[in-house]
Write a protein that holds these residues in place. Structure first.
Motif, mmCIF file in Angstrom:
data_model
loop_
_atom_site.group_PDB
_atom_site.id
_atom_site.type_symbol
_atom_site.label_atom_id
_atom_site.label_comp_id
_atom_site.label_asym_id
_atom_site.label_seq_id
_atom_site.Cartn_x
_atom_site.Cartn_y
_atom_site.Cartn_z
ATOM 1 N N PRO A 75 -39.252 67.334 4.134
ATOM 2 C CA PRO A 75 -40.622 67.191 4.651
ATOM 3 C C PRO A 75 -41.326 68.530 4.853
ATOM 4 C CG PRO A 75 -39.041 66.886 6.410
ATOM 5 C CD PRO A 75 -38.235 67.026 5.160
ATOM 6 N N LEU A 76 -40.538 69.599 4.998
ATOM 7 C CA LEU A 76 -41.094 70.934 5.222
ATOM 8 C C LEU A 76 -40.161 71.951 4.570
ATOM 9 C CD1 LEU A 76 -43.262 72.672 6.760
ATOM 10 C CD2 LEU A 76 -41.608 72.808 8.630
ATOM 11 N N PHE A 77 -40.698 72.800 3.694
ATOM 12 C CA PHE A 77 -39.849 73.783 3.032
ATOM 13 C C PHE A 77 -40.695 74.924 2.454
ATOM 14 C CE2 PHE A 77 -41.208 70.949 -0.290
ATOM 15 C CZ PHE A 77 -41.310 71.727 -1.437
ATOM 16 N N ARG A 78 -40.026 75.980 2.098
ATOM 17 C CA ARG A 78 -40.640 77.147 1.469
ATOM 18 C C ARG A 78 -40.433 77.053 -0.038
ATOM 19 N NH1 ARG A 78 -39.655 83.573 2.496
ATOM 20 N NH2 ARG A 78 -39.445 84.193 0.318
ATOM 21 N N LEU A 79 -41.515 77.261 -0.782
ATOM 22 C CA LEU A 79 -41.452 77.244 -2.242
ATOM 23 C C LEU A 79 -41.755 78.650 -2.753
ATOM 24 C CD1 LEU A 79 -41.014 75.508 -4.754
ATOM 25 C CD2 LEU A 79 -43.460 74.964 -4.730
ATOM 26 N N ASP A 80 -40.759 79.278 -3.322
ATOM 27 C CA ASP A 80 -40.900 80.662 -3.778
ATOM 28 C C ASP A 80 -41.779 80.758 -5.020
ATOM 29 O OD1 ASP A 80 -39.369 81.851 -1.779
ATOM 30 O OD2 ASP A 80 -37.493 81.398 -2.811
ATOM 31 N N PRO A 81 -42.326 81.955 -5.289
ATOM 32 C CA PRO A 81 -43.223 82.127 -6.438
ATOM 33 C C PRO A 81 -42.558 81.766 -7.766
ATOM 34 C CG PRO A 81 -42.621 84.250 -5.478
ATOM 35 C CD PRO A 81 -42.174 83.212 -4.528
ATOM 36 N N GLN A 82 -43.338 81.070 -8.617
ATOM 37 C CA GLN A 82 -42.892 80.678 -9.952
ATOM 38 C C GLN A 82 -41.692 79.732 -9.932
ATOM 39 O OE1 GLN A 82 -44.579 82.087 -13.065
ATOM 40 N NE2 GLN A 82 -45.978 82.047 -11.307
ATOM 41 N N LYS A 83 -41.545 78.980 -8.827
ATOM 42 C CA LYS A 83 -40.447 78.022 -8.712
ATOM 43 C C LYS A 83 -40.981 76.600 -8.624
ATOM 44 C CE LYS A 83 -37.116 81.074 -8.603
ATOM 45 N NZ LYS A 83 -36.110 81.171 -9.684
ATOM 46 N N GLU A 84 -40.119 75.645 -8.971
ATOM 47 C CA GLU A 84 -40.463 74.220 -8.888
ATOM 48 C C GLU A 84 -39.437 73.493 -8.031
ATOM 49 O OE1 GLU A 84 -40.372 70.384 -11.860
ATOM 50 O OE2 GLU A 84 -41.481 72.151 -12.565
ATOM 51 N N GLN A 85 -39.917 72.522 -7.263
ATOM 52 C CA GLN A 85 -39.017 71.677 -6.479
ATOM 53 C C GLN A 85 -39.608 70.282 -6.372
ATOM 54 O OE1 GLN A 85 -37.216 73.365 -3.021
ATOM 55 N NE2 GLN A 85 -36.945 71.387 -2.000
ATOM 56 N N ASN A 86 -38.740 69.291 -6.366
ATOM 57 C CA ASN A 86 -39.178 67.901 -6.250
ATOM 58 C C ASN A 86 -39.203 67.458 -4.794
ATOM 59 O OD1 ASN A 86 -39.523 67.412 -8.986
ATOM 60 N ND2 ASN A 86 -37.419 66.690 -9.265
ATOM 61 N N LEU A 87 -40.255 66.728 -4.431
ATOM 62 C CA LEU A 87 -40.243 65.948 -3.203
ATOM 63 C C LEU A 87 -39.644 64.592 -3.553
ATOM 64 C CD1 LEU A 87 -43.807 66.623 -1.742
ATOM 65 C CD2 LEU A 87 -41.637 67.482 -0.852
ATOM 66 N N ARG A 88 -38.675 64.147 -2.777
ATOM 67 C CA ARG A 88 -38.037 62.863 -3.045
ATOM 68 C C ARG A 88 -38.509 61.846 -2.009
ATOM 69 N NH1 ARG A 88 -34.726 63.239 -7.078
ATOM 70 N NH2 ARG A 88 -33.881 65.267 -7.680
ATOM 71 N N ILE A 89 -39.084 60.756 -2.508
ATOM 72 C CA ILE A 89 -39.691 59.738 -1.658
ATOM 73 C C ILE A 89 -38.811 58.495 -1.683
ATOM 74 C CG2 ILE A 89 -41.778 58.383 -1.231
ATOM 75 C CD1 ILE A 89 -43.222 60.497 -3.042
ATOM 76 N N THR A 90 -38.411 58.024 -0.503
ATOM 77 C CA THR A 90 -37.516 56.870 -0.390
ATOM 78 C C THR A 90 -38.122 55.844 0.556
ATOM 79 O OG1 THR A 90 -35.626 58.367 -0.655
ATOM 80 C CG2 THR A 90 -35.157 56.142 0.106
ATOM 81 N N TRP A 91 -38.114 54.591 0.155
ATOM 82 C CA TRP A 91 -38.594 53.502 1.006
ATOM 83 C C TRP A 91 -37.635 53.320 2.173
ATOM 84 C CZ3 TRP A 91 -37.066 47.877 0.135
ATOM 85 C CH2 TRP A 91 -37.742 47.026 1.020
ATOM 86 N N SER A 92 -38.184 53.136 3.372
ATOM 87 C CA SER A 92 -37.368 53.018 4.584
ATOM 88 C C SER A 92 -36.744 51.644 4.749
ATOM 89 C CB SER A 92 -38.225 53.336 5.814
ATOM 90 O OG SER A 92 -39.206 52.315 6.021
ATOM 91 N N GLY A 93 -37.199 50.658 3.980
ATOM 92 C CA GLY A 93 -36.682 49.295 4.101
ATOM 93 C C GLY A 93 -37.572 48.381 4.917
ATOM 94 N N GLN A 94 -38.656 48.915 5.478
ATOM 95 C CA GLN A 94 -39.591 48.083 6.254
ATOM 96 C C GLN A 94 -40.205 47.012 5.359
ATOM 97 O OE1 GLN A 94 -42.550 50.223 8.591
ATOM 98 N NE2 GLN A 94 -44.083 48.676 8.088
ATOM 99 N N ALA A 95 -40.346 45.801 5.895
ATOM 100 C CA ALA A 95 -40.874 44.685 5.111
ATOM 101 C C ALA A 95 -42.303 44.954 4.662
ATOM 102 C CB ALA A 95 -40.807 43.398 5.931
#
Length: 230
Positions: A75-95
């Motif tokens: 949810p919170l992170f540092r992204l260094d110059p010229q780098k790529e990172q994925n945010l991973r989104i997961t359903w909590s299971g709420q109806a």
């Protein structure tokens, strides 16, 4: 790394403005979360050649306050110059509804680090926020989003254009016209629902033409229909 979380104005009158036009790039314009998948990845790339950026993300229900039923990692992170990172989104299971799509909003706040050379300068730092639509798509829906867009029904009630969506998917307009006049405030119609938009006084005629935005962010072919009067 020093991060300024608010706009800061120093006592003097001279400021240096950093636009960071090559800052953090988001890999999509919308997110489709298919219930058949375990998680969805959203790629972020730091295009800055020198500075890291701080990335904060969360999902709300549309009011910008209530959090949606999804977990984002990290949810919170540092992204260094010229780098790529994925945010991973997961359903909590709420109806959630199983007979139609549900709409949420993904928020990504990006904050540039301060360069060491700027320590003794009067600087105005900017925080950038990107807001994307996230569509939760349950199993077993009928047809597809393009068919839903094509099947929209239009009628007029006094000065209001009434749009009926009988389908299972949201329809997001790329453009919508009554005659030759654009209905500029027409953005979206929820599944199994109607929406009303004010018709400009200059609009005339009964032919409606429209395009929707696909899952890939591009417009559909143009569709047309004859307006009915209520």
């Amino acid at each position: 790394m020093r991060i300024l979380l608010l706009f800061i104005c120093f006592m003097t009158c001279t400021f240096t403005m950093f636009t960071h036009a090559t800052g953090v790039q988001v890999g999509r314009t919308r997110i489709i979360y298919d219930a058949n998948t375990r998680e969805v990845a959203l790629p972020l790339t730091n295009k800055d050649k020198e500075l890291p950026w701080l990335i904060q993300s969360w999902i709300d229900t549309g009011d910008e306050k209530t959090r949606g039923p999804f977990i984002i990692t990290p949810p919170l992170f540092r992204l260094d110059p010229q780098k790529e990172q994925n945010l991973r989104i997961t359903w909590s299971g709420q109806a959630l509804p199983t007979d139609r799509e549900s709409l949420f909003y993904m928020n990504i706040r990006t904050i540039p680090a301060m360069a060491k050379d700027d320590d003794n300068k009067n600087v105005l730092r900017l925080i950038y926020k990107t807001r994307l639509k996230l569509f939760w798509r349950p199993k077993g829906l009928h047809n597809n989003p393009v068919d839903t867009c094509k099947s929209l029904r239009f009628s007029r009630r006094a000065s209001q254009l009434v749009i009926t969506n009988d389908g299972d998917y949201y329809s997001v307009f790329d453009n919508l016209k009554l005659g030759s006049t654009s209905i500029k405030d027409a953005e979206i119609v929820a599944p199994k629902a109607t929406a009303q938009f004010t018709v400009p006084k200059t609009a005339s005629g009964k032919e409606v033409t429209w395009r929707c935005i696909t899952d890939y962010g591009n417009p559909t072919n143009e569709f047309n229909s004859i307006l009915t009067q209520e």
